[in-house]
Design a protein around this motif. Sequence first.
Motif, PDB file in Angstrom:
ATOM      1  N   THR A   8       0.814  -1.211   0.000  1.00  0.00           N
ATOM      2  CA  THR A   8       0.000   0.000   0.000  1.00  0.00           C
ATOM      3  C   THR A   8       0.847   1.260   0.000  1.00  0.00           C
ATOM      4  O   THR A   8       0.321   2.353   0.092  1.00  0.00           O
ATOM      5  N   ASP A   9       2.151   1.111  -0.070  1.00  0.00           N
ATOM      6  CA  ASP A   9       3.016   2.295   0.015  1.00  0.00           C
ATOM      7  C   ASP A   9       3.927   2.428  -1.200  1.00  0.00           C
ATOM      8  O   ASP A   9       5.068   2.830  -1.106  1.00  0.00           O
ATOM      9  N   MET A  10       3.411   2.078  -2.387  1.00  0.00           N
ATOM     10  CA  MET A  10       4.163   2.295  -3.616  1.00  0.00           C
ATOM     11  C   MET A  10       4.363   3.782  -3.854  1.00  0.00           C
ATOM     12  O   MET A  10       3.518   4.599  -3.490  1.00  0.00           O
ATOM     13  N   SER A  11       5.444   4.106  -4.511  1.00  0.00           N
ATOM     14  CA  SER A  11       5.647   5.485  -4.953  1.00  0.00           C
ATOM     15  C   SER A  11       4.813   5.735  -6.198  1.00  0.00           C
ATOM     16  O   SER A  11       4.398   4.799  -6.894  1.00  0.00           O
ATOM     17  N   ALA A  12       4.580   7.013  -6.496  1.00  0.00           N
ATOM     18  CA  ALA A  12       3.857   7.364  -7.717  1.00  0.00           C
ATOM     19  C   ALA A  12       4.588   6.841  -8.942  1.00  0.00           C
ATOM     20  O   ALA A  12       3.962   6.376  -9.904  1.00  0.00           O
ATOM     21  N   ASN A  34      -1.021   8.533 -20.342  1.00  0.00           N
ATOM     22  CA  ASN A  34      -0.409   8.383 -19.026  1.00  0.00           C
ATOM     23  C   ASN A  34      -1.458   8.658 -17.960  1.00  0.00           C
ATOM     24  O   ASN A  34      -2.001   9.767 -17.880  1.00  0.00           O
ATOM     25  N   ALA A  35      -1.762   7.645 -17.172  1.00  0.00           N
ATOM     26  CA  ALA A  35      -2.796   7.773 -16.140  1.00  0.00           C
ATOM     27  C   ALA A  35      -2.224   8.458 -14.910  1.00  0.00           C
ATOM     28  O   ALA A  35      -1.113   8.157 -14.466  1.00  0.00           O
ATOM     29  N   LEU A  36      -2.996   9.386 -14.345  1.00  0.00           N
ATOM     30  CA  LEU A  36      -2.597  10.036 -13.106  1.00  0.00           C
ATOM     31  C   LEU A  36      -2.727   9.045 -11.951  1.00  0.00           C
ATOM     32  O   LEU A  36      -3.809   8.502 -11.714  1.00  0.00           O
ATOM     33  N   PRO A  37      -1.665   8.786 -11.198  1.00  0.00           N
ATOM     34  CA  PRO A  37      -1.776   7.910 -10.035  1.00  0.00           C
ATOM     35  C   PRO A  37      -2.543   8.612  -8.904  1.00  0.00           C
ATOM     36  O   PRO A  37      -2.192   9.715  -8.500  1.00  0.00           O
ATOM     37  N   SER A  42     -12.029  11.321  -0.902  1.00  0.00           N
ATOM     38  CA  SER A  42     -12.884  11.620   0.232  1.00  0.00           C
ATOM     39  C   SER A  42     -14.014  12.528  -0.223  1.00  0.00           C
ATOM     40  O   SER A  42     -13.766  13.589  -0.811  1.00  0.00           O
ATOM     41  N   GLU A  43     -15.232  12.075  -0.030  1.00  0.00           N
ATOM     42  CA  GLU A  43     -16.425  12.841  -0.384  1.00  0.00           C
ATOM     43  C   GLU A  43     -16.375  13.276  -1.854  1.00  0.00           C
ATOM     44  O   GLU A  43     -16.402  12.439  -2.734  1.00  0.00           O
ATOM     45  N   SER A  44     -16.250  14.568  -2.140  1.00  0.00           N
ATOM     46  CA  SER A  44     -16.322  15.043  -3.523  1.00  0.00           C
ATOM     47  C   SER A  44     -14.965  15.266  -4.162  1.00  0.00           C
ATOM     48  O   SER A  44     -14.878  15.872  -5.237  1.00  0.00           O
ATOM     49  N   SER A  45     -13.896  14.787  -3.538  1.00  0.00           N
ATOM     50  CA  SER A  45     -12.549  15.059  -4.033  1.00  0.00           C
ATOM     51  C   SER A  45     -11.690  13.801  -4.032  1.00  0.00           C
ATOM     52  O   SER A  45     -11.979  12.832  -3.328  1.00  0.00           O
ATOM     53  N   PHE A  46     -10.621  13.835  -4.838  1.00  0.00           N
ATOM     54  CA  PHE A  46      -9.602  12.789  -4.785  1.00  0.00           C
ATOM     55  C   PHE A  46      -8.227  13.440  -4.825  1.00  0.00           C
ATOM     56  O   PHE A  46      -8.079  14.599  -5.244  1.00  0.00           O
ATOM     57  N   THR A  47      -7.202  12.684  -4.395  1.00  0.00           N
ATOM     58  CA  THR A  47      -5.868  13.236  -4.197  1.00  0.00           C
ATOM     59  C   THR A  47      -4.835  12.373  -4.887  1.00  0.00           C
ATOM     60  O   THR A  47      -4.896  11.136  -4.810  1.00  0.00           O
ATOM     61  N   ASP A  48      -3.870  13.032  -5.568  1.00  0.00           N
ATOM     62  CA  ASP A  48      -2.795  12.290  -6.227  1.00  0.00           C
ATOM     63  C   ASP A  48      -1.599  12.153  -5.289  1.00  0.00           C
ATOM     64  O   ASP A  48      -1.609  12.630  -4.149  1.00  0.00           O
ATOM     65  N   TYR A  49      -0.560  11.489  -5.775  1.00  0.00           N
ATOM     66  CA  TYR A  49       0.600  11.206  -4.940  1.00  0.00           C
ATOM     67  C   TYR A  49       1.426  12.444  -4.633  1.00  0.00           C
ATOM     68  O   TYR A  49       2.251  12.437  -3.723  1.00  0.00           O
ATOM     69  N   GLU A  50       1.224  13.510  -5.383  1.00  0.00           N
ATOM     70  CA  GLU A  50       1.926  14.758  -5.121  1.00  0.00           C
ATOM     71  C   GLU A  50       1.209  15.603  -4.079  1.00  0.00           C
ATOM     72  O   GLU A  50       1.668  16.697  -3.728  1.00  0.00           O
TER      73      GLU A  50
END
Length: 448
Positions: A8-12, A34-37, A42-50
């Motif tokens: 569960t702790d892969m790098s981007a 190129n897919a964004l990792p 959470s709720e109405s948002s999502f977060t990338d590795y950056e």
Amino acid sequence: MTTATVTTDMSAERVSELDNSHVFHSWAAQDLFNALPVVSGSESSFTDYEGNTYLDFGSQLVNLNLGHQHPRLVRAIQDQAEKLATIQPAFANDARSELARLLAEAAPGALNQVFFTNAGADANEHAVRMARLHTGRQKVMSMYRSYHGATTTAISMTGDPRRWPNDQGDPSVVHFFGPYAYRSAFWAADEAQECERALAHLEEQIILEGASTIAAIIIETVVGTNGILVPPAGYLPGIRALCDKYGILYIADEVMVGFGRTGTMFAVENFQAQPDLLTFAKGVTSGYVPLGGVLISDAVRDSFATTVYPGGLTYSGHPLGCAVGVETFAIFEDEQILEHTRQLGDEVVAPFLAGLADKYEVVGQYRGLGLLWAIELVTDRDTREPLVPFHPTAEQNEPMLKISAACKAAGLWPMLQQNRIHIAPPLIISEQDLRRGLEIIEDAIKEI
């Protein structure tokens, strides 16, 4: 032999490396994509590795109606997995039975039984199969501006450019022009005339195709990906009347617009239309577990009372998906999702888009209901020439790419189709986040 390790702790970088090496992506040229990792949502948002967080203004693929990581949906999966993770469809299961009851009670009219599928495309495939067997006819009619899925008959019924490379599919599909008053194929002066002429066009085509050869007409209740086209008053009741007149079944494709997206549980409730078959997917589980299905009228069901229905799926009515579906109904009631959706659509989105149309000549038209809207962009309001052409090349699509880049830079993941900005956030979005997203879209429009 190699040992597989789940981490569960892969790098981007590692996620992207594995994705590029081994994942074959849909609707993409593999070497150009190129897919964004993404690491969390959470709720109405999502977060990338950056650490960049984006408002999800497309609800992923207009399926994430209850948002990312809703704790009650996650818990429903966990509880069902602990109780009974899976059982094949020939056995009765409490989660499956209860979801079927809830669906039948919520559906309009006498749609009292459910055939469960894995997703929307196979729901449409089975609805067509049922219609053909029930009527003894083969042809199916669908709109040019439509999307019904990517399997054989579903992609043949689809009207948009994704059908073109797949035209070796089902030859018994016939396309027709649906109502689209802004770009009328019938030279209509207003919505009422568009409705009248679109129905007259369809009836003439039914006659010329041979009504006795047509099993079904399938229509997205509100056309989704191909324009957010809300049918004019009287159109869907007119479809019902034509189907009754010629012995044709009416299939309502509610894969995208069902489960609250338009402010009612099923979109047909907005238009007083009663289908013979209704397909659903997406919002029934908000995509947490794949699930779809066909709601079936009593008359169609009775065709298979003593005759075997020749179709089935290993995962039909999978308990994990059905448990999420049952909990979805509970959340809709407890959190007043339908009321919230209607309020945001009527009091926030509609007036905001009216303001955009007043301020910017590039906004040719806006339309929608609930939390499903489109802003149609043009180069000239008088001629209504679209900002980018139908099925644009990458070079022609540059203005829309600028809008996309501006939105993402400001923290919003947009949904863009052709010359349109689609607005379809999760139904649980707060008014504050909705307004912030709309303001980002306005700033992006200023860029062009």
